[in-house]
Design a protein around this motif. Structure first.
Motif, PDB file in Angstrom:
ATOM      1  N   GLU A  68       0.846  -1.176   0.000  1.00 32.95           N
ATOM      2  CA  GLU A  68       0.000   0.000   0.000  1.00 32.95           C
ATOM      3  C   GLU A  68       0.891   1.240   0.000  1.00 32.95           C
ATOM      4  O   GLU A  68       1.321   1.706   1.049  1.00 32.95           O
ATOM      5  CB  GLU A  68      -0.871  -0.050   1.251  1.00 32.95           C
ATOM      6  N   PHE A  94       7.657  -0.293 -10.313  1.00 34.34           N
ATOM      7  CA  PHE A  94       6.784  -0.286  -9.146  1.00 34.34           C
ATOM      8  C   PHE A  94       5.428  -0.933  -9.406  1.00 34.34           C
ATOM      9  O   PHE A  94       4.844  -0.747 -10.460  1.00 34.34           O
ATOM     10  CB  PHE A  94       6.555   1.149  -8.673  1.00 34.34           C
ATOM     11  N   SER A  95       4.951  -1.658  -8.438  1.00 32.37           N
ATOM     12  CA  SER A  95       3.636  -2.255  -8.582  1.00 32.37           C
ATOM     13  C   SER A  95       2.865  -2.254  -7.285  1.00 32.37           C
ATOM     14  O   SER A  95       3.434  -2.511  -6.229  1.00 32.37           O
ATOM     15  CB  SER A  95       3.758  -3.710  -9.041  1.00 32.37           C
ATOM     16  N   ASN A  96       1.610  -1.978  -7.376  1.00 32.12           N
ATOM     17  CA  ASN A  96       0.729  -2.336  -6.286  1.00 32.12           C
ATOM     18  C   ASN A  96       0.632  -3.851  -6.348  1.00 32.12           C
ATOM     19  O   ASN A  96       0.792  -4.443  -7.406  1.00 32.12           O
ATOM     20  CB  ASN A  96      -0.653  -1.730  -6.491  1.00 32.12           C
ATOM     21  N   ILE A  98      -0.843  -7.045  -7.051  1.00 31.83           N
ATOM     22  CA  ILE A  98      -1.967  -7.671  -7.741  1.00 31.83           C
ATOM     23  C   ILE A  98      -1.575  -9.124  -7.780  1.00 31.83           C
ATOM     24  O   ILE A  98      -0.740  -9.531  -8.570  1.00 31.83           O
ATOM     25  CB  ILE A  98      -2.123  -7.131  -9.170  1.00 31.83           C
TER      26      ILE A  98
ATOM     27  N   TYR B  79      -0.451   5.324  -7.138  1.00 28.78           N
ATOM     28  CA  TYR B  79      -1.235   4.134  -6.846  1.00 28.78           C
ATOM     29  C   TYR B  79      -2.270   3.890  -7.943  1.00 28.78           C
ATOM     30  O   TYR B  79      -2.353   2.812  -8.524  1.00 28.78           O
ATOM     31  CB  TYR B  79      -1.932   4.304  -5.500  1.00 28.78           C
ATOM     32  N   THR B  82      -0.743   3.177 -11.450  1.00 28.48           N
ATOM     33  CA  THR B  82      -0.193   1.827 -11.578  1.00 28.48           C
ATOM     34  C   THR B  82      -1.270   0.833 -11.979  1.00 28.48           C
ATOM     35  O   THR B  82      -1.084   0.018 -12.872  1.00 28.48           O
ATOM     36  CB  THR B  82       0.453   1.392 -10.250  1.00 28.48           C
ATOM     37  N   ASN B  83      -2.410   0.921 -11.322  1.00 32.98           N
ATOM     38  CA  ASN B  83      -3.504   0.017 -11.673  1.00 32.98           C
ATOM     39  C   ASN B  83      -4.064   0.293 -13.064  1.00 32.98           C
ATOM     40  O   ASN B  83      -4.302  -0.626 -13.835  1.00 32.98           O
ATOM     41  CB  ASN B  83      -4.620   0.106 -10.627  1.00 32.98           C
ATOM     42  N   TYR B  86      -1.666  -1.015 -15.651  1.00 33.89           N
ATOM     43  CA  TYR B  86      -1.651  -2.485 -15.726  1.00 33.89           C
ATOM     44  C   TYR B  86      -2.825  -3.026 -16.543  1.00 33.89           C
ATOM     45  O   TYR B  86      -2.663  -3.923 -17.358  1.00 33.89           O
ATOM     46  CB  TYR B  86      -1.673  -3.093 -14.323  1.00 33.89           C
ATOM     47  N   PHE B  91       3.428  -1.207 -17.445  1.00 34.77           N
ATOM     48  CA  PHE B  91       3.937  -1.128 -16.081  1.00 34.77           C
ATOM     49  C   PHE B  91       4.489   0.269 -15.820  1.00 34.77           C
ATOM     50  O   PHE B  91       4.761   1.019 -16.751  1.00 34.77           O
ATOM     51  CB  PHE B  91       5.017  -2.180 -15.833  1.00 34.77           C
ATOM     52  N   ILE B  92       4.666   0.562 -14.546  1.00 28.36           N
ATOM     53  CA  ILE B  92       5.186   1.869 -14.147  1.00 28.36           C
ATOM     54  C   ILE B  92       6.630   1.746 -13.680  1.00 28.36           C
ATOM     55  O   ILE B  92       6.959   0.972 -12.787  1.00 28.36           O
ATOM     56  CB  ILE B  92       4.357   2.457 -12.981  1.00 28.36           C
ATOM     57  N   LEU B  93       7.486   2.514 -14.326  1.00 27.55           N
ATOM     58  CA  LEU B  93       8.869   2.621 -13.918  1.00 27.55           C
ATOM     59  C   LEU B  93       8.914   3.867 -13.050  1.00 27.55           C
ATOM     60  O   LEU B  93       8.697   4.969 -13.538  1.00 27.55           O
ATOM     61  CB  LEU B  93       9.710   2.805 -15.177  1.00 27.55           C
ATOM     62  N   PHE B  94       9.135   3.666 -11.777  1.00 24.97           N
ATOM     63  CA  PHE B  94       8.999   4.801 -10.880  1.00 24.97           C
ATOM     64  C   PHE B  94      10.337   5.466 -10.564  1.00 24.97           C
ATOM     65  O   PHE B  94      11.341   4.799 -10.381  1.00 24.97           O
ATOM     66  CB  PHE B  94       8.364   4.367  -9.565  1.00 24.97           C
TER      67      PHE B  94
END
Lengths: 329, 329
Positions: A68, A94-96, A98, B79, B82-83, B86, B91-94
């Motif tokens: 989170e 980065f990923s939440n 899933i 947050y 990212t969803n 997806y 994807f997110i490269l942070f």
DNA sequence: ATGAAAGCGCTAACAC
DNA sequence: GTGTTAGCGCTTTCAT
């Protein structure tokens, strides 16, 4: 975009020499170095990381699977990890969380260099499947898994003492009726996290009833307090599994018309920015998110170099502020 | 890991057919489909995204350059993004913002599909260099850049009304001496952000002195109040450029021995979780981080399909809570 | 409807 | 020291 071929042509050398120069292996004469350097600057060349990844089977990207990110503890962790990774030549994907197989397959298909996960939302089997592919994995241990694959590295938090310390602190403040708010789904053995397990140990069996489960954020905590108690029957102290929850409790208790810390004491966990700047300041058990970010990155890097990596232990430290300090008044 | 070749052999078809099947283009007979499907499952095959990226020159990764992930506004934004990403196959490269050329070159060498940046820490030239390579760029506009490259897409926040609304609200509450705390480096024309510019417009020239610059987080805000004011000479209201700053002000003012909202009113910005659960609840101008996360992703995707994408406007909305509501008492 | 083959940009073994 | 070359796993054109 200029490619390595263009640089080679410009510098009058072979493509291989450019590679040697870039990766600083193989031999390349001072003469050639200079010409290559010039060609690179002239063409504003930058090596294509994707092509490199394909060849060496490693994308120099670490995946961070966080419970989170909106919880400041994880935000701080990711913040630090991102910088630490960059300094070593890596980026953070980065990923939440899933937690389905499809998802993990997709992310692994980027030939990732390693994966960090906080473990209370991701299944053991999925992590094991990844480590089996030879991808370094670090988990921030929360739920205690039995017989976890040995190749999974762990950052463990040693909760063995902190809850006793908190109990003593609250007792000194004259708080007698302490309630614990747990993030665990339930009290069932396989759903109890390490914090809750250690809390139970610290307060003894007879107090196990004074626990509420399945509360993980500010909103839920606020609702819980507002819905459950009145001014008269509210416990005189709350210990919370994270600061976000503690903030919700502070808000809920205040709304009941009770004062903190005079009527009710509150203790949080993680010592995030939130606890420092809550009003009143929140007593909280510090676990350094920054430290974990740093450690996770170095564990992943060491592992990817084939080194043997030991699990890491962190001991929380109680930071006392106003929210539990009735005696100071 | 099984490759496409293995699948082809197992299914008794050519490698190309497997590609057609996976990407759902070209023709492949029902017969062949079935055999390929079975082979994929049997071998637990997953397409190598890196190889695919190299070929199609697009890694299906969006870079998110955020000012400060530890600020819950950005955490919420990332947050959601990212969803959203997806679901669309990205994807997110942070990254934390590290604004040097080397950094940008390195990250672009991943053949990224697009880049999102909040613009007050990254230089215009750097963004323009990226968009020139044909990479879609969205900025969350804060500092007003003059003649920005047209290809850079913007999410703009329309501050034209909100500060007037806040001023009226505070006046109704009887607050007379309002101080603005700005995140801008200074009052210099090219360093002033949109919020500050609009605040100045709303309160008029004569009030421009009542602004403090270069305060961006809770800690700085707390220090500022503690160091600058005493109980006697504190302004009776603060308007802050974000919630984190407002929390610091609440804490600082309380420490001076003043009460909120009775003695001092406080208004934040962004309406993050923090403002909802601050004690007392913080009045805050809502800008939906979630909305921005969603919008940013769809703008990037549309642009990468070659569609024409319009800039997006968001109008903040004042959410009134206890911290500025003296009249309710 | 299917397959052969070229090529994306890079690395590294090998030959010179 | 330097260059030639095969090949990483995939897409896609073109021929069949």
């Amino acid at each position: 975009m200029a490619s390595r071929k263009d640089v080679a042509r410009e510098a009058g050398v072979s493509a291989a020499s450019v590679s040697y120069y870039i990766n600083n292996n193989g031999y390349v004469s001072a003469e050639a170095r200079k010409r290559i350097q010039e060609a690179i600057e002239k063409l504003n060349y930058s090596p294509n990381q994707i092509a490199r990844s394909l060849k060496i089977k490693d994308s120099k990207q670490f995946v961070f699977l966080c419970n989170e990110i909106r919880n400041p503890f994880y935000a701080q962790l990711v913040y630090r990890a991102t910088n630490a990774a960059y300094e070593k030549g890596y980026f953070i994907l980065f990923s939440n969380v899933i937690d389905d197989d499809e998802y993990l397959k997709r992310i692994c298909s980027y030939q990732i260099s390693g994966l960090f996960a906080s473990n209370n939302k991701i299944k053991k089997e999925n992590l094991e499947a990844i480590v089996k592919q030879g991808i370094p994995v670090v988990v921030l241990r929360d739920v205690a898994w039995s017989d976890l694959d040995q190749r999974i590295m762990q950052i463990k938090i040693d909760y063995s003492n902190i809850f006793h310390e908190i109990a003593v602190h609250l007792e000194k403040g004259g708080y007698r009726n302490v309630h614990y708010i747990s993030g665990a789904k339930s009290g069932k053995p396989d759903e109890v996290d390490e914090k809750t397990r250690n809390y139970r140990n610290a307060v003894g069996r007879e107090r196990s009833g004074d626990i509420t489960y399945n509360i993980t954020d500010t909103k839920e905590a606020f609702q819980f307090v507002a819905d459950t108690y009145s001014k008269e029957d509210c416990p005189d102290a709350f210990v919370c599994s994270n600061d976000a929850v503690a903030i919700g409790v502070v808000k809920g208790v205040t709304q009941l018309g009770l004062r903190i810390p005079e009527d009710v004491g509150v203790v949080g966990f993680d010592n995030t920015f939130q606890s420092r700047f809550c009003v009143p300041g929140l007593t909280s058990a510090e676990i350094s998110a920054e430290k974990i970010g740093d450690i996770a990155i170095s564990m992943l890097i060491e592992k990817s170099k084939g080194q043997k990596v030991e699990d890491y232990q962190i001991v929380p430290k109680l930071i006392i502020r106003e929210s539990s300090s009735r005696n100071d008044l």
